[in-house]
Scaffold this active site. Structure first.
Site, PDB file in Angstrom:
ATOM      1  N   GLY A  13      -1.829   9.614  -1.999  1.00  0.00           N
ATOM      2  CA  GLY A  13      -1.023  10.577  -1.246  1.00  0.00           C
ATOM      3  C   GLY A  13       0.070   9.907  -0.449  1.00  0.00           C
ATOM      4  O   GLY A  13       0.446   8.766  -0.736  1.00  0.00           O
ATOM      5  N   GLN A  32      -3.032  -5.307  -8.767  1.00  0.00           N
ATOM      6  CA  GLN A  32      -3.862  -4.128  -9.053  1.00  0.00           C
ATOM      7  C   GLN A  32      -3.668  -3.658 -10.496  1.00  0.00           C
ATOM      8  O   GLN A  32      -4.640  -3.370 -11.209  1.00  0.00           O
ATOM      9  CB  GLN A  32      -3.484  -2.998  -8.086  1.00  0.00           C
ATOM     10  N   ASP A  77       2.243  -2.675  -7.148  1.00  0.00           N
ATOM     11  CA  ASP A  77       0.944  -3.292  -6.866  1.00  0.00           C
ATOM     12  C   ASP A  77       0.561  -4.110  -8.093  1.00  0.00           C
ATOM     13  O   ASP A  77      -0.285  -3.699  -8.901  1.00  0.00           O
ATOM     14  CB  ASP A  77      -0.085  -2.209  -6.546  1.00  0.00           C
ATOM     15  N   SER A 114       3.997   3.860   1.013  1.00  0.00           N
ATOM     16  CA  SER A 114       3.523   4.814   2.024  1.00  0.00           C
ATOM     17  C   SER A 114       3.446   4.145   3.384  1.00  0.00           C
ATOM     18  O   SER A 114       3.493   4.814   4.419  1.00  0.00           O
ATOM     19  CB  SER A 114       2.141   5.347   1.634  1.00  0.00           C
ATOM     20  N   GLY A 151       8.597   6.650  -5.450  1.00  0.00           N
ATOM     21  CA  GLY A 151       7.880   5.747  -6.364  1.00  0.00           C
ATOM     22  C   GLY A 151       6.762   6.481  -7.088  1.00  0.00           C
ATOM     23  O   GLY A 151       6.619   6.380  -8.317  1.00  0.00           O
ATOM     24  N   HIS A 152       5.967   7.244  -6.339  1.00  0.00           N
ATOM     25  CA  HIS A 152       4.893   8.027  -6.967  1.00  0.00           C
ATOM     26  C   HIS A 152       5.480   9.059  -7.933  1.00  0.00           C
ATOM     27  O   HIS A 152       4.960   9.260  -9.035  1.00  0.00           O
ATOM     28  CB  HIS A 152       4.088   8.790  -5.905  1.00  0.00           C
ATOM     29  N   GLN A 173     -11.721   0.912  -0.651  1.00  0.00           N
ATOM     30  CA  GLN A 173     -10.780  -0.182  -0.880  1.00  0.00           C
ATOM     31  C   GLN A 173     -10.122  -0.672   0.411  1.00  0.00           C
ATOM     32  O   GLN A 173      -9.258  -1.534   0.372  1.00  0.00           O
ATOM     33  CB  GLN A 173      -9.731   0.208  -1.920  1.00  0.00           C
ATOM     34  N   LEU A 184       3.089  10.816  -0.609  1.00  0.00           N
ATOM     35  CA  LEU A 184       3.873  10.588  -1.823  1.00  0.00           C
ATOM     36  C   LEU A 184       5.353  10.356  -1.524  1.00  0.00           C
ATOM     37  O   LEU A 184       5.934  10.997  -0.654  1.00  0.00           O
ATOM     38  CB  LEU A 184       3.712  11.777  -2.774  1.00  0.00           C
TER      39      LEU A 184
HETATM   40  P1  AMP Z   1      -0.842   4.273  -3.750  1.00  0.00           P
HETATM   41  O1  AMP Z   1      -0.709   5.725  -3.380  1.00  0.00           O
HETATM   42  O2  AMP Z   1      -0.154   3.354  -2.800  1.00  0.00           O
HETATM   43  O3  AMP Z   1      -2.257   3.891  -4.066  1.00  0.00           O
HETATM   44  O4  AMP Z   1      -0.041   4.104  -5.105  1.00  0.00           O
HETATM   45  C1  AMP Z   1      -0.318   4.903  -6.231  1.00  0.00           C
HETATM   46  C2  AMP Z   1       0.461   4.383  -7.401  1.00  0.00           C
HETATM   47  O5  AMP Z   1       1.864   4.430  -7.117  1.00  0.00           O
HETATM   48  C3  AMP Z   1       0.140   2.909  -7.739  1.00  0.00           C
HETATM   49  O6  AMP Z   1       0.093   2.756  -9.147  1.00  0.00           O
HETATM   50  C4  AMP Z   1       1.317   2.193  -7.140  1.00  0.00           C
HETATM   51  O7  AMP Z   1       1.601   0.962  -7.774  1.00  0.00           O
HETATM   52  C5  AMP Z   1       2.436   3.184  -7.393  1.00  0.00           C
HETATM   53  N1  AMP Z   1       3.565   2.907  -6.503  1.00  0.00           N
HETATM   54  C6  AMP Z   1       3.523   2.793  -5.143  1.00  0.00           C
HETATM   55  N2  AMP Z   1       4.752   2.466  -4.673  1.00  0.00           N
HETATM   56  C7  AMP Z   1       5.570   2.367  -5.755  1.00  0.00           C
HETATM   57  C8  AMP Z   1       6.951   2.038  -5.934  1.00  0.00           C
HETATM   58  N3  AMP Z   1       7.732   1.747  -4.895  1.00  0.00           N
HETATM   59  N4  AMP Z   1       7.445   2.028  -7.190  1.00  0.00           N
HETATM   60  C9  AMP Z   1       6.641   2.303  -8.252  1.00  0.00           C
HETATM   61  N5  AMP Z   1       5.341   2.614  -8.142  1.00  0.00           N
HETATM   62  C10 AMP Z   1       4.814   2.649  -6.926  1.00  0.00           C
END
Ligand code: AMP
Length: 282
Positions: free
Chosen positions: A31, A153, A150, A186, A36-37, A61, A33
């Site tokens: 979330g 990850q 990430d 985020s 990127g998301h 985590q 969001l």
């Molecule tokens: P998170 O909500 O931070 O767990 O991220 C969820 C997904 O969004 C993960 O696969 C992250 O790598 C991806 N993500 C987060 N920030 C970015 C970004 N700036 N560009 C591309 N993907 C992103």
């Protein structure tokens, strides 16, 4: 757009999709969001018939003393973003749906989680792989979309899926950045105005690494040393690591390596930022 909170209801809907023609794409998120998301959701929409996003701040985590309690949560805004991105279903479970009190199983990728983020955030990747395993089993997607933001990850999830013969394709999506280069996250909203300015050192360092790799005869170890020097010299920025490693194994590289990834992590005030960039040496 359907919003589902219970795992069994996700499975019901997915199973009732029309036959073999339906390709299910899945975007797991915590979330808060941002663009990127949304880019992951758009990629899933483009390539799949039915797009599922999950919104779940996964407690397992986060380590003790990390930002689980203050992690930004705004479900209504997030659902609006998902709707605008054309997501078909959002899975937003409660913690009790995901972790019954008597749960005692963990999925662990071993060697690849020992270094970098895994070293600094003990137990972090066990939490990530276990929740991703559970989400993949609940949603049963054909493709799951992860950001390169990430990077470790992404590689750990790829390894888990390969090692366990999971019938899902892990799709890697590019890092989306702010106009000035800061990778969207985020956690960026925690940065004070001063730290937001200081945070640019991460991207600047990665650009310098790219330039050294492509234009000079610098070797991976020299590029890494320059990265450590640059971030180390930045005021108000506490370096966790700056390395140049193999882009698949994340192990250290021989000096004649051509392909690499530069990974950085640093703390600004109470906010921890990570970033990375693929390098190609001359
Ligand atoms: P998170 O909500 O931070 O767990 O991220 C969820 C997904 O969004 C993960 O696969 C992250 O790598 C991806 N993500 C987060 N920030 C970015 C970004 N700036 N560009 C591309 N993907 C992103």
């Amino acid at each position: 757009m359907q919003v589902v909170t219970e795992p069994k209801h996700v499975q019901g809907t997915i199973r009732s999709l029309p036959g073999r023609a339906s390709t299910v794409g899945f975007v797991p998120t915590m979330g808060a969001l941002h663009t990127g998301h949304v880019s992951l959701m758009q990629a899933a929409r483009k390539e799949c018939d039915f797009t599922v996003a999950s919104i779940f701040v996964n407690p397992t985590q986060f380590g003790p003393g990390e930002d689980f309690d203050r992690y930004p949560r705004n479900l209504d805004e997030d659902l609006q973003r998902c709707r605008e991105a054309g997501v078909d279903m959002v899975f937003a479970p409660q913690t009790s749906h995901m972790y019954p009190p008597d749960a005692e199983s963990v999925v662990r990728v071993m060697r690849m989680t020992e270094g970098l983020e895994g070293k600094i955030r003990a137990g972090h990747f066990d939490g990530v792989t276990t929740v991703v395993a559970k989400l993949l089993n609940i949603v049963t997607p054909d493709r799951a979309y992860f950001g390169r933001k990430d990077y470790q990850q992404l590689m750990v999830v790829r390894k888990m899926v390969r090692d366990l013969n999971w019938p899902v394709e892990i799709v890697a999506c590019p890092i989306i950045r702010e106009a000035d280069g800061l990778a969207m996250s985020s956690r960026n909203r925690y940065l004070s105005a001063e730290d937001r300015e200081r945070s640019l050192i991460l991207h600047r360092t990665l650009m310098r690494a790219e330039q050294m790799a492509a234009e000079s005869s610098a070797r991976p170890s020299e590029v890494a040393a320059e990265m450590v020097r640059m971030i180390g010299a930045a005021e108000g920025v506490e370096l966790d690591y700056a390395v140049v490693v193999d882009p698949d194994s994340l192990e250290s590289l021989p000096d004649d390596a051509k392909n690499a990834v530069a990974l950085v992590a640093a703390r600004l005030g109470s906010t921890r930022l990570i970033d990375n960039h693929i390098l190609r040496f001359r």
